[in-house]
Design a protein around this motif. Structure first.
Motif, mmCIF file in Angstrom:
data_model
loop_
_atom_site.group_PDB
_atom_site.id
_atom_site.type_symbol
_atom_site.label_atom_id
_atom_site.label_comp_id
_atom_site.label_asym_id
_atom_site.label_seq_id
_atom_site.Cartn_x
_atom_site.Cartn_y
_atom_site.Cartn_z
ATOM 1 N N UNK A 54 0.797 -1.134 -0.166
ATOM 2 C CA UNK A 54 0.031 -0.002 -0.118
ATOM 3 C C UNK A 54 0.992 1.299 -0.150
ATOM 4 N N UNK A 55 1.789 1.261 0.697
ATOM 5 C CA UNK A 55 2.740 2.428 0.784
ATOM 6 C C UNK A 55 3.477 2.514 -0.416
ATOM 7 N N UNK A 56 3.829 1.588 -1.369
ATOM 8 C CA UNK A 56 4.512 1.530 -2.355
ATOM 9 C C UNK A 56 3.523 2.110 -3.594
ATOM 10 N N UNK A 57 2.354 1.677 -3.438
ATOM 11 C CA UNK A 57 1.267 1.773 -4.524
ATOM 12 C C UNK A 57 0.688 3.272 -4.500
ATOM 13 N N UNK A 58 0.342 3.919 -3.149
ATOM 14 C CA UNK A 58 -0.311 4.837 -2.961
ATOM 15 C C UNK A 58 0.745 6.018 -2.733
ATOM 16 N N UNK A 59 1.625 6.534 -3.815
ATOM 17 C CA UNK A 59 2.433 7.615 -3.591
ATOM 18 C C UNK A 59 1.681 8.830 -4.386
ATOM 19 N N UNK A 60 2.391 10.197 -4.184
ATOM 20 C CA UNK A 60 1.834 11.245 -5.019
ATOM 21 C C UNK A 60 2.372 11.336 -6.119
ATOM 22 N N UNK A 61 3.342 10.364 -6.625
ATOM 23 C CA UNK A 61 3.604 10.351 -7.974
ATOM 24 C C UNK A 61 2.807 9.492 -8.753
#
Length: 108
Positions: A54-61
């Motif tokens: 989840x932390x890898x998927x949901x980034x501002x980029x």
């Protein structure tokens, strides 16, 4: 859960490594929830994987993510808090619960 089909958890578990992205996150959340009261070791394994993904998927980029899928990040944090609570690891549960709360505020 009227009208919904229960997932085949054995199949889901066998095929988890063939999934990617949001589909894998959804499956990890389902598996963590499924094992949450019966096999805390497995539940923790899947909850940790879900949180990392989840932390890898949901980034501002990441502009490709569907905003309606953001609930999966909240679920990942919540599931981790739940597993830690069941293991009586309350400090870790509080940290994960705070992340879930922060995500809920972000989504509102």
């Amino acid at each position: 859960m009227r009208g919904q089909v229960s997932p085949d958890f054995d199949s889901l578990e066998r095929n988890i490594n063939q999934q990617y992205g949001i589909d894998k996150l959804k499956s990890l959340n389902l598996l963590s929830e499924h094992y949450g009261n019966s096999d805390l070791k497995k539940a923790l394994k899947y909850a940790r994987q879900a949180n990392q993904l989840a932390d890898a998927i949901f980034t501002s980029e990441n502009v490709l993510i569907n905003e309606s899928d953001r609930i999966e990040k909240l679920k990942a944090h919540y599931q981790l808090a739940s597993v830690y609570t069941n293991q009586e690891k309350f400090r870790l549960a509080k940290q994960a619960a705070q992340k879930a709360a922060d995500e809920a505020i972000f989504q509102s």
